[in-house]
Design an enzyme around this catalytic site. Structure first.
Site, PDB file in Angstrom:
ATOM      1  N   ASN A  16       0.909  -1.116  -0.889  1.00 45.47           N
ATOM      2  CA  ASN A  16       0.305   0.275   0.552  1.00 45.47           C
ATOM      3  C   ASN A  16       0.733   1.035   0.163  1.00 45.47           C
ATOM      4  O   ASN A  16       1.700   1.592   1.200  1.00 45.47           O
ATOM      5  CB  ASN A  16      -0.520   0.131   1.194  1.00 45.47           C
ATOM      6  CG  ASN A  16      -1.446   0.877   1.204  1.00 45.47           C
ATOM      7  OD1 ASN A  16      -1.832   2.156  -0.042  1.00 45.47           O
ATOM      8  ND2 ASN A  16      -2.381   1.258   2.561  1.00 45.47           N
ATOM      9  N   TRP A  17       1.047   2.084  -0.646  1.00 47.08           N
ATOM     10  CA  TRP A  17       2.057   2.924  -1.364  1.00 47.08           C
ATOM     11  C   TRP A  17       1.353   4.089  -0.841  1.00 47.08           C
ATOM     12  O   TRP A  17       2.079   5.360  -0.619  1.00 47.08           O
ATOM     13  CB  TRP A  17       2.413   3.338  -2.895  1.00 47.08           C
ATOM     14  CG  TRP A  17       3.602   2.342  -3.315  1.00 47.08           C
ATOM     15  CD1 TRP A  17       3.687   1.075  -2.844  1.00 47.08           C
ATOM     16  CD2 TRP A  17       3.640   1.820  -4.594  1.00 47.08           C
ATOM     17  NE1 TRP A  17       4.427   0.432  -3.731  1.00 47.08           N
ATOM     18  CE2 TRP A  17       4.397   1.359  -4.933  1.00 47.08           C
ATOM     19  CE3 TRP A  17       3.305   2.790  -5.845  1.00 47.08           C
ATOM     20  CZ2 TRP A  17       5.289   0.695  -6.041  1.00 47.08           C
ATOM     21  CZ3 TRP A  17       4.094   2.147  -6.992  1.00 47.08           C
ATOM     22  CH2 TRP A  17       4.407   1.185  -7.455  1.00 47.08           C
ATOM     23  N   LYS A  18       0.196   4.492  -0.447  1.00 47.87           N
ATOM     24  CA  LYS A  18      -0.595   5.622   0.552  1.00 47.87           C
ATOM     25  C   LYS A  18      -0.248   6.495  -1.299  1.00 47.87           C
ATOM     26  O   LYS A  18      -0.755   6.138  -1.827  1.00 47.87           O
ATOM     27  CB  LYS A  18       0.062   5.802   1.580  1.00 47.87           C
ATOM     28  CG  LYS A  18       0.274   4.962   2.258  1.00 47.87           C
ATOM     29  CD  LYS A  18       0.442   5.245   3.956  1.00 47.87           C
ATOM     30  CE  LYS A  18      -0.358   3.888   4.334  1.00 47.87           C
ATOM     31  NZ  LYS A  18      -0.137   3.101   6.444  1.00 47.87           N
ATOM     32  N   HIS A 107      -9.244   2.089   4.944  1.00 49.49           N
ATOM     33  CA  HIS A 107      -7.761   1.968   5.913  1.00 49.49           C
ATOM     34  C   HIS A 107      -8.149   2.904   6.707  1.00 49.49           C
ATOM     35  O   HIS A 107      -9.105   4.257   6.750  1.00 49.49           O
ATOM     36  CB  HIS A 107      -7.253   2.816   5.356  1.00 49.49           C
ATOM     37  CG  HIS A 107      -5.446   2.290   5.513  1.00 49.49           C
ATOM     38  ND1 HIS A 107      -5.159   3.423   6.165  1.00 49.49           N
ATOM     39  CD2 HIS A 107      -4.894   1.406   4.571  1.00 49.49           C
ATOM     40  CE1 HIS A 107      -4.135   3.272   6.693  1.00 49.49           C
ATOM     41  NE2 HIS A 107      -2.975   1.765   5.705  1.00 49.49           N
ATOM     42  N   GLU A 164      -5.220  -3.558  11.212  1.00 45.78           N
ATOM     43  CA  GLU A 164      -4.057  -2.446  11.242  1.00 45.78           C
ATOM     44  C   GLU A 164      -4.225  -2.217  12.313  1.00 45.78           C
ATOM     45  O   GLU A 164      -5.437  -1.287  12.360  1.00 45.78           O
ATOM     46  CB  GLU A 164      -4.461  -1.823  10.812  1.00 45.78           C
ATOM     47  CG  GLU A 164      -4.337  -2.953   9.069  1.00 45.78           C
ATOM     48  CD  GLU A 164      -3.424  -1.643   7.929  1.00 45.78           C
ATOM     49  OE1 GLU A 164      -2.389  -2.072   6.844  1.00 45.78           O
ATOM     50  OE2 GLU A 164      -4.222  -0.863   7.401  1.00 45.78           O
ATOM     51  N   GLY A 170       2.925   2.881  10.660  1.00 44.51           N
ATOM     52  CA  GLY A 170       3.972   3.623  10.259  1.00 44.51           C
ATOM     53  C   GLY A 170       4.517   3.750  11.873  1.00 44.51           C
ATOM     54  O   GLY A 170       5.902   4.963  12.074  1.00 44.51           O
ATOM     55  N   SER A 201       4.045  -1.420  10.336  1.00 43.96           N
ATOM     56  CA  SER A 201       5.690  -1.863  10.444  1.00 43.96           C
ATOM     57  C   SER A 201       5.699  -3.019  10.108  1.00 43.96           C
ATOM     58  O   SER A 201       6.709  -3.390  10.648  1.00 43.96           O
ATOM     59  CB  SER A 201       5.164  -1.443  11.765  1.00 43.96           C
ATOM     60  OG  SER A 201       5.431  -0.193  12.876  1.00 43.96           O
ATOM     61  N   GLY A 222       3.208  -0.627   4.702  1.00 42.65           N
ATOM     62  CA  GLY A 222       2.986   0.504   4.112  1.00 42.65           C
ATOM     63  C   GLY A 222       4.562   0.732   3.589  1.00 42.65           C
ATOM     64  O   GLY A 222       5.089   0.331   2.435  1.00 42.65           O
ATOM     65  N   GLY A 223       5.406   1.658   4.698  1.00 44.07           N
ATOM     66  CA  GLY A 223       6.110   2.452   4.665  1.00 44.07           C
ATOM     67  C   GLY A 223       7.570   1.176   3.949  1.00 44.07           C
ATOM     68  O   GLY A 223       8.322   1.174   2.815  1.00 44.07           O
TER      69      GLY A 223
HETATM   70  P1  13P Z   1       3.181   0.601   7.992  1.00 41.91           P
HETATM   71  O1  13P Z   1       3.373  -0.806   7.056  1.00 41.91           O
HETATM   72  O2  13P Z   1       4.104   2.297   7.297  1.00 41.91           O
HETATM   73  O3  13P Z   1       3.434   0.847   8.499  1.00 41.91           O
HETATM   74  O4  13P Z   1       1.901   0.978   7.416  1.00 41.91           O
HETATM   75  C1  13P Z   1       0.201  -0.041   7.210  1.00 41.91           C
HETATM   76  C2  13P Z   1      -0.349   0.269   6.281  1.00 41.91           C
HETATM   77  O5  13P Z   1      -1.092   0.937   7.079  1.00 41.91           O
HETATM   78  C3  13P Z   1      -0.828  -0.832   5.008  1.00 41.91           C
HETATM   79  O6  13P Z   1      -2.348  -0.374   4.298  1.00 41.91           O
END
Ligand code: 13P
Length: 238
Positions: A16-18, A107, A164, A170, A201, A222-223
């Site tokens: 998920n690149w946001k 989300h 999540e 994050g 994370s 995410g990150g």
């Molecule tokens: P992180 O992996 O950056 O914690 O983000 C998780 C997330 O929100 C994936 O949708």
């Protein structure tokens, strides 16, 4: 002689690149990921690898994936709760379906920053289903599963849930695999055999501690997914 049957689950590894990456950066990521796959002779095919880029990158991402013959699919990060029409700024299900088969819904960042509530999330799930998109429904606690239970059950196995926890997103502080497993197992009691992913994370170092758990069917990253080689390590280690 005892014959043991191992039930192999197909893992979902979803990036998920946001709100990150331009079209050019999307292209570079996919080429670097592909170089990593081919260079390391990694078999991505055994796992379902999905990348959720932003709307503006979806078309080019699909073009690059096909061109490179990458076994990676696309997801959108959101969907309009309405069909086409006078809804300025929204991207509807038919538009997404041209480029993706999956869509992230509900989300926590949308719930927190854009005021999405359970009703809105339910409308989005409905739209996803109407356009044959598989929703990846994010939930941060069991109450949210209960409140979407009927929606989820009426769609049978055509929905993926991602647990999540807010504190883990994050923060660099992932949940413990034991707690994530216990939540995933409880989710499966509520909504039967729905695939359940863990997100928060996740890195190449901790991914396997989650994916080896019996009730966890993959991860939403995410990150750590923004770097193609780190994401490839996550795919390999899962
Ligand atoms: P992180 O992996 O950056 O914690 O983000 C998780 C997330 O929100 C994936 O949708």
């Amino acid at each position: 002689m005892t014959i043991q049957l191992y039930h192999m689950k197909k893992l979902f590894i979803i990036a998920n690149w946001k709100s990150n990456k331009t079209v050019k950066e999307t292209e570079k990521w996919l080429h670097d990921f592909d170089d990593g796959v081919k260079g390391g002779k990694t078999r991505v095919g055994g796992k379902k690898v999905i990348v959720a880029s932003s709307f503006v990158s979806l078309e080019h991402a699909r073009y690059c994936m096909r061109n490179l013959k990458l076994s990676v699919e696309s997801a959108a990060q959101d969907i309009s709760p309405f069909d086409k029409g006078a809804y300025t700024g929204e991207v509807n299900g038919a538009q997404i379906k041209e480029f993706a088969n999956y869509v992230i819904v509900g989300h926590s960042e949308r719930r927190k920053n854009f005021g999405e509530d359970d009703d809105m999330v339910a409308k989005k799930i409905e739209m996803a289903m109407k356009h044959s998109l598989i929703p990846i429904l994010c939930i941060s606690n069991l109450d949210q599963v209960q409140s979407s239970r009927f929606k989820i059950q009426s769609y049978d196995n055509r929905i993926i849930l991602a647990y999540e926890p807010l504190f883990a997103i994050g923060s660099g502080q992932a949940d413990t695999p034991q707690n994530a497993e216990s939540v995933a197992a409880k989710i499966k009691e509520i909504v039967n055999d729905t695939p359940v992913l863990y997100g928060g994370s996740v890195t190449s170092l901790n991914v396997n501690s989650f994916t080896k758990m019996p009730s966890i069917d993959g991860v939403l990253v995410g990150g750590a997914s923004l770097n193609p080689l780190e994401f490839l390590e996550i795919v390999k280690n899962a």
